[in-house]
Design a protein around this motif. Structure first.
Motif: not given
Length: 666
Positions: A71-82
């Motif tokens: 997820e960090l590699a492909l969708q980092p903003n899904r994690l951070l929600a910035w």
């Protein structure tokens, strides 16, 4: 921080970005510091490792125990929600890092600060990658400890005299005439058979009533009931006090039915007050380690833990490690409430699928023999050992009215139904949809029609304290009880709708009315909540007390806290880690109930989740005033908290092992 020449440019970009993000408040300085620490340990580290370390620290601060590298590699903003500038800058930096998960795995695998488990040697690396999840080492260890302990204890099957157990269960839970399943009776039957059991359910479903009857059952079946060592515990002092009161009431009800049973008399006489988990384990002011651990276990045969949803991952690991092997543990809690403030969502993960039962045929048959209850066919099915030890209670006796219906609508994600309930005329619920923050102050000082409880109640009780109140704890208890008649609960700390601003505004208004004198840090009537554990003083994070002069006007201020059935006082001058508590976060209020709750949500609704709204609503015993806009409420109900964790995977893996293998996994 140094980097190899081939990676220097991208590394410098990442380092500069992290520094800038910390200055702008997008990440914590602690997050950037971990990234620098990893870079110092591994000077040739790929920039992706430095970036991943900062994100991992940021997510740990939000309650996650790990980060999924894919997820960090492909969708980092899904994690951070910035959003906005932060999201654009994140995308700019992320483009300089590996484009696919395999590149990230290779990057972290080449760093000496990271262990790739389980194959790589364990050299005490601060970061661990396991099954594609990046952990801080201590959370990786804690997840494995919890999973191994839970699986091992759930596998333990205890021999029960089924005929005697059936006799007593039938007396404790008379047969129903409507043909419905008595899930409280089922829970006792399940808990009687296992080394670990979990009883979950919403407010008013009878978790502590069930626990009281379970304790009575153990005493009635014990060969030597006077020797049975039972401990009661909860995460906070308030929750511990409520647990003991509920258990005492439940046991008194049972004893009233059978006054001639010596086993019940012995149980009631020997049952010690409930304690906070930190006090139970022996918290020490000079270290994070407890006095009780695997080498120095608790002296207990049966432990009941209430409000288990508030127990974070590391504390649960320490608790389970400190239980002696033969001891049984019963966890009580609402799986749908907010998870702990610190990392982990242990109860929620243990109870995944609890509503559907997932009981095996042998469990269904054993429950029928012990209790006479027939688990319905839609609750049957093949599943692991943990699922056999979990029972969800389904009937709420306390929340059958509007508050219960509102909580159910929120829990189901039905924003339309929730808004219809709130918009209806009535005294129990009231929805203040378009009011300024100052309106909350008026509510706190004056109450509202249909919900008169407010802070004037406890201030009246305070003014009526006699000069000898220090020798009359029941009068001080009246002040504390009156304070619990009303509470302002906020979703956030900062901003006009946050705890800090509303606390200041309420104190200022009460001062203008001449009810308190908030012109110094400490004053008579100041309510405070502990923000850190103080085991040397006997008070712990989350405990709420009130500063009083329990004597003449010249006596020193002391802060009085409820402590089980009694009162504990501490000199105000000794309490450094406290905050004013006219308003509290919903998190801090877990484990408590109040006659009238004012639940305050910020206009943007960004920090609001379904679990937060549900938890805030269910703190209200008699009346709820919701201060929130339509959009904020709808957004919150639609937003479910999902914490990254590997605990479920570890539980599944340990559940496939034998008890001996699970024991070795610790």
């Amino acid at each position: 921080m140094s980097l190899s020449r081939g990676r220097r440019r991208d590394g410098e970009t990442v380092v500069a970005a992290l520094r800038d993000w910390a200055e702008k408040g997008w990440i914590r300085r602690l997050d950037a510091a971990l990234a620098r620490f990893v870079g110092d340990l591994c000077p040739d580290a790929d920039a992706a490792v430095v970036f991943a370390a900062a994100v991992l620290a940021q997510m740990e601060g939000r309650g996650h125990t790990c980060v999924d590298l894919e997820e960090l590699a492909l969708q980092p903003n899904r994690l951070l929600a910035w959003s906005g500038e932060a999201a654009r800058d994140l995308a700019r930096v992320h483009r300089r890092l590996p484009p696919d998960p395999s590149g990230w795995i290779a990057a972290v695998g080449g760093c000496a600060a990271v262990r790739i488990a389980p194959g790589a040697p364990d050299a005490g690396q601060p970061l661990v990658v396991d099954a594609g999840r990046l952990y801080l080492r201590r959370y990786w260890q804690a997840e494995r400890r919890v999973a191994a302990q839970v699986a091992r204890r759930a596998m333990v099957q205890i021999d029960v005299d089924e005929a005697r157990a059936r006799t007593w269960l039938d007396r404790l839970f008379p047969a129903r005439t409507d043909g419905t399943v008595d899930w409280q009776k089922v829970a006792c039957a399940v808990a009687l058979r296992g080394g670990l059991s979990v009883i979950t359910g919403g407010p008013g479903t009878g978790k502590t009533r069930t626990a009281a009857r379970l304790l009575a059952l153990h005493a009635l079946l014990a060969d030597e009931p006077g020797q049975l060592r039972i401990a009661l515990a909860a995460p906070t002092g308030k929750a511990a006090a409520r647990l003991k009161q509920a258990i005492d009431a439940g046991l008194a009800e049972v004893r009233g039915q059978w006054t001639g049973e010596p086993a019940l008399a012995a149980l009631i006489d020997r049952l010690a007050p409930a304690r906070t988990l930190h006090a139970l384990l022996g918290a020490r002011p000079d270290t994070r380690r407890f006095r009780h651990d695997r080498a120095h276990p608790l002296d207990v045969d049966l432990l009941v833990v209430d409000e288990a949803s508030m127990v974070h991952l590391e504390l649960m690991a320490d608790l389970l490690d400190a239980l002696p092997d033969p001891a049984r543990v019963v966890l009580l809690g609402d799986k749908d409430q907010l998870a702990s403030v610190e990392a982990g969502s242990v109860l929620g993960e243990l109870c995944a699928g609890a509503g559907s039962g997932r009981y095996r045929d042998d469990t269904v048959a054993a429950v029928a023999r012990l209790s006479g209850e027939r688990i319905p066919s839609d609750g049957a099915g093949a599943s692991g050992p943990l699922a056999q030890q979990i029972v969800q209670l389904r009937e709420s006796r306390r929340f059958g009215g509007d508050i219960g219906r509102l909580a159910a609508a929120v829990n189901a994600g039905d924003a339309d139904a929730a808004q219809r309930l709130l918009a209806a005329e009535g005294g129990t619920l009231d929805w203040w949809r378009a009011v300024p923050p100052q309106a909350v102050v008026g509510l706190a000082t004056d109450g509202r029609p249909g919900a008169a409880h407010c802070y004037a109640d406890y201030l009246r009780a305070l003014r009526q304290l006699p000069d000898d109140a220090a020798e009359r704890p029941e009068r001080i208890a009246e002040v504390l009880q009156a304070f619990d008649g009303f509470r302002v609960l906020c979703a956030v700390r900062d901003g006009p709708w946050g705890v800090d601003a509303i606390n200041r505004a309420i104190a200022r208004r009460l001062g203008e009315l001449g009810l308190i004198a908030p012109y110094a840090e400490w004053y008579a009537g100041r309510p405070v909540a502990m923000t850190r554990n103080a085991p040397d003083l006997g008070v712990f994070n989350g405990d709420v007390g009130i500063a009083l002069r329990a004597g003449d006007a010249d006596s020193a201020l002391r802060v009085y806290f409820a402590a089980g059935a009694g009162i504990r006082s501490v000199s105000a001058s000794r309490l450094a880690d406290v905050e004013t508590a006219f308003a509290m976060t919903v998190h801090k209020a877990q484990g408590s109930e109040f006659g009238h709750v004012a639940l305050v949500l910020p206009d943007d609704g960004a920090a609001v989740t379904r679990e937060l709204v549900y938890t805030g609503i269910t703190r209200a015993r008699g009346a709820l005033t919701l201060v929130a806009g339509d959009a904020a409420l709808a957004a919150g109900i639609g937003r479910i908290t999902r914490r990254a964790s590997g605990l479920a995977a570890w539980l599944e893996q340990c559940g496939r092992q034998s008890p001996e293998m699970a024991k070795e996994a610790r």
